[in-house]
Design an enzyme around this catalytic site. Structure first.
Site, PDB file in Angstrom:
ATOM      1  N   ILE A  17       0.867  -1.182   0.000  1.00 50.68           N
ATOM      2  CA  ILE A  17       0.000   0.000   0.000  1.00 50.68           C
ATOM      3  C   ILE A  17       0.899   1.226   0.000  1.00 50.68           C
ATOM      4  CG2 ILE A  17      -1.749   1.289   1.295  1.00 50.68           C
ATOM      5  CD1 ILE A  17      -2.461  -1.536   2.573  1.00 50.68           C
ATOM      6  N   GLY A  19       1.514   5.169   0.518  1.00 49.26           N
ATOM      7  CA  GLY A  19       1.011   6.371   1.171  1.00 49.26           C
ATOM      8  C   GLY A  19       1.840   7.581   0.786  1.00 49.26           C
ATOM      9  N   GLY A  21       0.418  10.962   1.786  1.00 46.52           N
ATOM     10  CA  GLY A  21      -0.109  12.040   2.640  1.00 46.52           C
ATOM     11  C   GLY A  21       0.055  11.640   4.088  1.00 46.52           C
ATOM     12  N   GLU A  97     -10.083   6.391   4.030  1.00 50.03           N
ATOM     13  CA  GLU A  97      -9.783   7.080   2.776  1.00 50.03           C
ATOM     14  C   GLU A  97     -10.983   7.163   1.833  1.00 50.03           C
ATOM     15  OE1 GLU A  97      -6.939   8.584   2.562  1.00 50.03           O
ATOM     16  OE2 GLU A  97      -5.968   7.607   4.248  1.00 50.03           O
TER      17      GLU A  97
END
Length: 197
Positions: A17, A19, A21, A97
């Site tokens: 995954i 990321g 932010g 999200e």
């Protein structure tokens, strides 16, 4: 791709995954390992509105999304979840999200900073057809909004400053001009507000 359409191959019990932010400092799910690196073909921009985590309905905060651009790259962190970590991580991220943020998912190629093989990684992205999408604005306008917004997770300024700190400490060779221009603008507003008190 909608989050509910994510399929983990039967032959693999592992998922990466990416990321870019708040996930870079606050993943809040269990993972086997993480590594700093980048994806190609996207630029990070504070063009997405947030009326839950970092703002509200009256004054949405501004958080990052990715905008397609052929020559761009975006640095962040990839997290590997394995086995019984996969389902809880996806359940959590889909709520954080997708449900609360309006993001959709895509699969991208992640390139580790320290070399080694690239991996396919899941990415959450907000597009222009999202009702919370705010679109482009000058760094001064974005920074002014960030300086005064707060949501259920905390102040929008914290989000900005933690992301800028991550880039300076973990990716010091990368000049993220948009991020640092927004940071400078937000800090100028905060300084002005403090002096006016």
């Amino acid at each position: 791709m909608k989050p509910q359409d994510i399929l983990i191959p039967k032959s693999s019990s592992s998922l990466w995954i990416f990321g870019y932010g708040s996930l870079v400092w606050k993943p809040d799910f269990k993972y086997k390992q993480s590594t700093v690196g980048y994806i190609r073909g996207y630029k990070r921009r504070f063009w997405h509105g947030d009326n839950f985590h970092r703002g509200n309905d009256e004054l949405p905060g501004r958080v990052v999304t990715l905008i397609p651009e052929d020559d761009a790259s975006t640095w962040g962190v990839a997290f590997e979840v394995k086995g019984d970590q996969v389902e809880p991580a996806l359940d959590y991220l889909n709520m954080r999200e997708a449900v609360c943020g309006g993001y959709i998912t895509e699969m991208v190629t992640f390139h580790p900073k320290e070399g080694g093989p690239s991996v396919l990684a899941l990415l959450y992205i907000a597009t222009a057809d999202n009702p919370l999408y705010l679109g482009p604005a000058a760094p001064e306008e974005i920074g002014a909004r960030i300086a005064v917004c707060e949501g259920r997770t905390g102040h929008n300024l914290e989000y900005l400053l933690r992301l800028a700190a991550f880039m300076r400490t973990r990716c010091p060779h990368v000049d993220d001009q948009h991020l640092f221009a927004v940071e400078a603008a937000a800090l100028a507003v905060v300084s002005y507000l403090l002096e006016a008190q």
